[in-house]
Design a protein around this motif. Sequence first.
Motif, mmCIF file in Angstrom:
data_model
loop_
_atom_site.group_PDB
_atom_site.id
_atom_site.type_symbol
_atom_site.label_atom_id
_atom_site.label_comp_id
_atom_site.label_asym_id
_atom_site.label_seq_id
_atom_site.Cartn_x
_atom_site.Cartn_y
_atom_site.Cartn_z
ATOM 1 N N GLY A 11 81.882 28.092 -25.483
ATOM 2 C CA GLY A 11 80.480 28.504 -26.177
ATOM 3 C C GLY A 11 79.519 29.444 -25.484
ATOM 4 O O GLY A 11 78.379 29.130 -25.362
ATOM 5 N N THR A 13 78.601 32.560 -26.935
ATOM 6 C CA THR A 13 78.214 33.700 -27.687
ATOM 7 C C THR A 13 76.662 33.426 -27.883
ATOM 8 O O THR A 13 76.145 34.203 -28.491
ATOM 9 C CB THR A 13 78.705 33.426 -29.124
ATOM 10 N N SER A 14 76.239 32.444 -26.973
ATOM 11 C CA SER A 14 74.429 32.239 -27.280
ATOM 12 C C SER A 14 74.182 31.454 -26.195
ATOM 13 O O SER A 14 74.943 30.953 -25.273
ATOM 14 C CB SER A 14 74.659 31.404 -28.807
ATOM 15 N N GLY A 15 72.802 31.406 -25.811
ATOM 16 C CA GLY A 15 72.189 30.391 -25.118
ATOM 17 C C GLY A 15 72.776 30.259 -23.614
ATOM 18 O O GLY A 15 72.948 31.184 -22.879
ATOM 19 N N ASP A 59 88.153 26.790 -32.003
ATOM 20 C CA ASP A 59 87.009 25.698 -32.293
ATOM 21 C C ASP A 59 87.366 24.776 -31.269
ATOM 22 O O ASP A 59 88.413 24.245 -31.222
ATOM 23 C CB ASP A 59 87.380 25.285 -33.741
ATOM 24 N N MET A 60 86.414 24.300 -30.425
ATOM 25 C CA MET A 60 86.489 23.435 -29.332
ATOM 26 C C MET A 60 86.840 21.858 -29.803
ATOM 27 O O MET A 60 86.956 20.968 -29.033
ATOM 28 C CB MET A 60 85.542 23.592 -28.416
ATOM 29 N N ASN A 86 80.936 24.370 -21.436
ATOM 30 C CA ASN A 86 79.927 24.531 -21.828
ATOM 31 C C ASN A 86 79.498 24.283 -23.447
ATOM 32 O O ASN A 86 78.635 23.753 -23.737
ATOM 33 C CB ASN A 86 79.186 25.940 -21.625
ATOM 34 N N ILE A 109 83.657 18.049 -29.292
ATOM 35 C CA ILE A 109 83.416 19.135 -28.658
ATOM 36 C C ILE A 109 82.399 19.299 -27.361
ATOM 37 O O ILE A 109 82.820 19.880 -26.430
ATOM 38 C CB ILE A 109 82.132 20.130 -29.820
ATOM 39 N N ALA A 137 76.626 19.371 -18.417
ATOM 40 C CA ALA A 137 76.172 18.051 -18.828
ATOM 41 C C ALA A 137 74.960 18.200 -19.504
ATOM 42 O O ALA A 137 74.521 19.349 -20.069
ATOM 43 C CB ALA A 137 76.453 17.085 -17.921
ATOM 44 N N SER A 138 74.060 17.499 -18.846
ATOM 45 C CA SER A 138 72.514 17.449 -19.293
ATOM 46 C C SER A 138 71.728 16.356 -18.487
ATOM 47 O O SER A 138 72.399 15.554 -17.940
ATOM 48 C CB SER A 138 72.747 17.187 -20.863
ATOM 49 N N TYR A 151 75.267 12.178 -28.270
ATOM 50 C CA TYR A 151 75.126 13.216 -27.114
ATOM 51 C C TYR A 151 75.158 12.406 -25.927
ATOM 52 O O TYR A 151 75.753 13.066 -24.928
ATOM 53 C CB TYR A 151 73.667 14.001 -27.568
ATOM 54 N N GLY A 182 67.473 20.394 -17.810
ATOM 55 C CA GLY A 182 66.677 19.452 -18.872
ATOM 56 C C GLY A 182 66.478 20.413 -20.154
ATOM 57 O O GLY A 182 67.206 21.021 -20.344
ATOM 58 N N VAL A 184 65.996 23.541 -22.232
ATOM 59 C CA VAL A 184 66.216 25.033 -22.194
ATOM 60 C C VAL A 184 65.932 25.791 -23.551
ATOM 61 O O VAL A 184 66.643 25.085 -24.475
ATOM 62 C CB VAL A 184 67.536 25.352 -21.620
ATOM 63 N N THR A 186 66.894 27.362 -26.211
ATOM 64 C CA THR A 186 68.050 27.998 -26.739
ATOM 65 C C THR A 186 68.017 27.502 -28.390
ATOM 66 O O THR A 186 67.384 26.653 -28.863
ATOM 67 C CB THR A 186 69.491 27.500 -26.174
HETATM 68 P P1 NAD Z 1 73.721 26.875 -28.269
HETATM 69 O O1 NAD Z 1 73.509 26.352 -29.673
HETATM 70 O O2 NAD Z 1 72.830 28.041 -27.835
HETATM 71 O O3 NAD Z 1 74.902 27.490 -27.695
HETATM 72 C C1 NAD Z 1 76.093 26.509 -28.096
HETATM 73 C C2 NAD Z 1 77.266 27.256 -27.815
HETATM 74 O O4 NAD Z 1 78.369 26.389 -28.342
HETATM 75 C C3 NAD Z 1 77.495 28.644 -28.940
HETATM 76 O O5 NAD Z 1 78.084 29.750 -28.314
HETATM 77 C C4 NAD Z 1 78.249 27.860 -30.054
HETATM 78 O O6 NAD Z 1 78.815 28.962 -30.977
HETATM 79 C C5 NAD Z 1 79.255 27.116 -29.437
HETATM 80 N N1 NAD Z 1 79.677 26.146 -30.298
HETATM 81 C C6 NAD Z 1 79.306 24.992 -30.814
HETATM 82 N N2 NAD Z 1 80.517 24.513 -31.471
HETATM 83 C C7 NAD Z 1 81.585 25.012 -31.107
HETATM 84 C C8 NAD Z 1 82.720 24.818 -31.495
HETATM 85 N N3 NAD Z 1 83.224 23.789 -32.031
HETATM 86 N N4 NAD Z 1 83.834 25.645 -30.815
HETATM 87 C C9 NAD Z 1 83.398 26.430 -29.925
HETATM 88 N N5 NAD Z 1 82.222 26.935 -29.708
HETATM 89 C C10 NAD Z 1 81.293 26.201 -30.168
HETATM 90 O O7 NAD Z 1 73.453 25.624 -27.161
HETATM 91 P P2 NAD Z 1 72.900 25.704 -25.621
HETATM 92 O O8 NAD Z 1 71.490 25.084 -25.632
HETATM 93 O O9 NAD Z 1 73.045 26.858 -25.123
HETATM 94 O O10 NAD Z 1 73.956 24.555 -25.209
HETATM 95 C C11 NAD Z 1 74.817 24.891 -24.550
HETATM 96 C C12 NAD Z 1 75.332 23.340 -23.572
HETATM 97 O O11 NAD Z 1 74.197 23.130 -22.875
HETATM 98 C C13 NAD Z 1 75.828 22.330 -24.387
HETATM 99 O O12 NAD Z 1 76.891 21.735 -23.980
HETATM 100 C C14 NAD Z 1 74.333 21.579 -24.426
HETATM 101 O O13 NAD Z 1 74.553 20.275 -24.442
HETATM 102 C C15 NAD Z 1 74.101 21.775 -22.934
HETATM 103 N N6 NAD Z 1 72.592 21.674 -22.678
HETATM 104 C C16 NAD Z 1 71.492 22.394 -23.574
HETATM 105 C C17 NAD Z 1 70.392 21.983 -23.128
HETATM 106 C C18 NAD Z 1 68.906 22.716 -23.771
HETATM 107 O O14 NAD Z 1 68.060 22.185 -23.454
HETATM 108 N N7 NAD Z 1 69.306 23.661 -24.373
HETATM 109 C C19 NAD Z 1 69.914 21.167 -22.035
HETATM 110 C C20 NAD Z 1 70.984 20.402 -21.505
HETATM 111 C C21 NAD Z 1 72.413 20.572 -21.838
#
Ligand code: NAD
Length: 256
Positions: A11, A13-15, A59-60, A86, A109, A137-138, A151, A182, A184, A186
Amino acid sequence: MLKGKTALVTGSTSGIGLGIATALAQQGANIMLNGFGDHEGPKAQIAALGVQVDYHGADMSKPEQIEDMMKKAAERFGRVDILVNNAGIQHVAKVEDFPPERWDAIIAINLTSAFHTTRLAIPAMRAANWGRVINIASAHGLVASAQKSAYVAAKHGIVGLTKAVALETATTGVTCNAICPGWVLTPLVQKQIDDRSAREGIPVSQAQNELLGEKQPSLQFTTVEQLGGLAVFLSSPAADQVRGVAWQVDGGWTAQ
Ligand code: NAD
């Protein structure tokens, strides 16, 4: 510090995933990217840091695609030294309204994919007597929020998986730890802010402040750079005996 090592970040490609991949590449690690959407931009961004980079679109939620990704990563780079689990999705609904297919997708996922990548990565890490498994995790891996049953279950699950793998590898140079962010800012969280703004008929900025105010005492978002910094630390020799932790980067969320 990580020159000659290879990091696979699911994951990415983003965030947060892209932020962690960038931080590891800045330390010299070669990177295997994964995720949906545009990958040419992230690939160019990482390549510009002077490391080798490749991409696999597994695809995860599909174990056979995960197996193919791990095989291709080993063929391309020799071995995965740092595995960052991630990839994650979210769905918000009361448990009685929760669509079963969304439950299954979140568990697949956010949790089961990490079982598959880890079981496939550990043998080569053991053989090299060095490896890092870093599970994203989170705060929801430690405490719950209403309307996020799948979740919260998946994130509590990945904290448990982290501890079990840390124990199984405790006498080796392989460590396994979790990072618990906490809020983020994204795309995953922006959607929740936008939904709240629409639902309550309030400006997006107000929805954002309310979201932070409810949970995160610092009233500031955690950044992907901060999470990248922690992933770099967990990959460093200073973290050789950091094993099985679930490390909050949550502005005080879980201290309450
Ligand atoms: P995001 O949506 O920006 O990124 C998610 C990434 O996962 C993307 O690259 C997306 O393409 C990929 N993805 C989604 N489904 C997929 C699949 N089936 N196969 C392969 N790739 C897949 O989200 P984010 O906020 O960067 O989240 C990343 C991780 O951090 C997640 O596990 C999320 O639970 C965790 N998290 C996020 C936050 C927050 O506040 N953003 C807080 C705690 C934990």
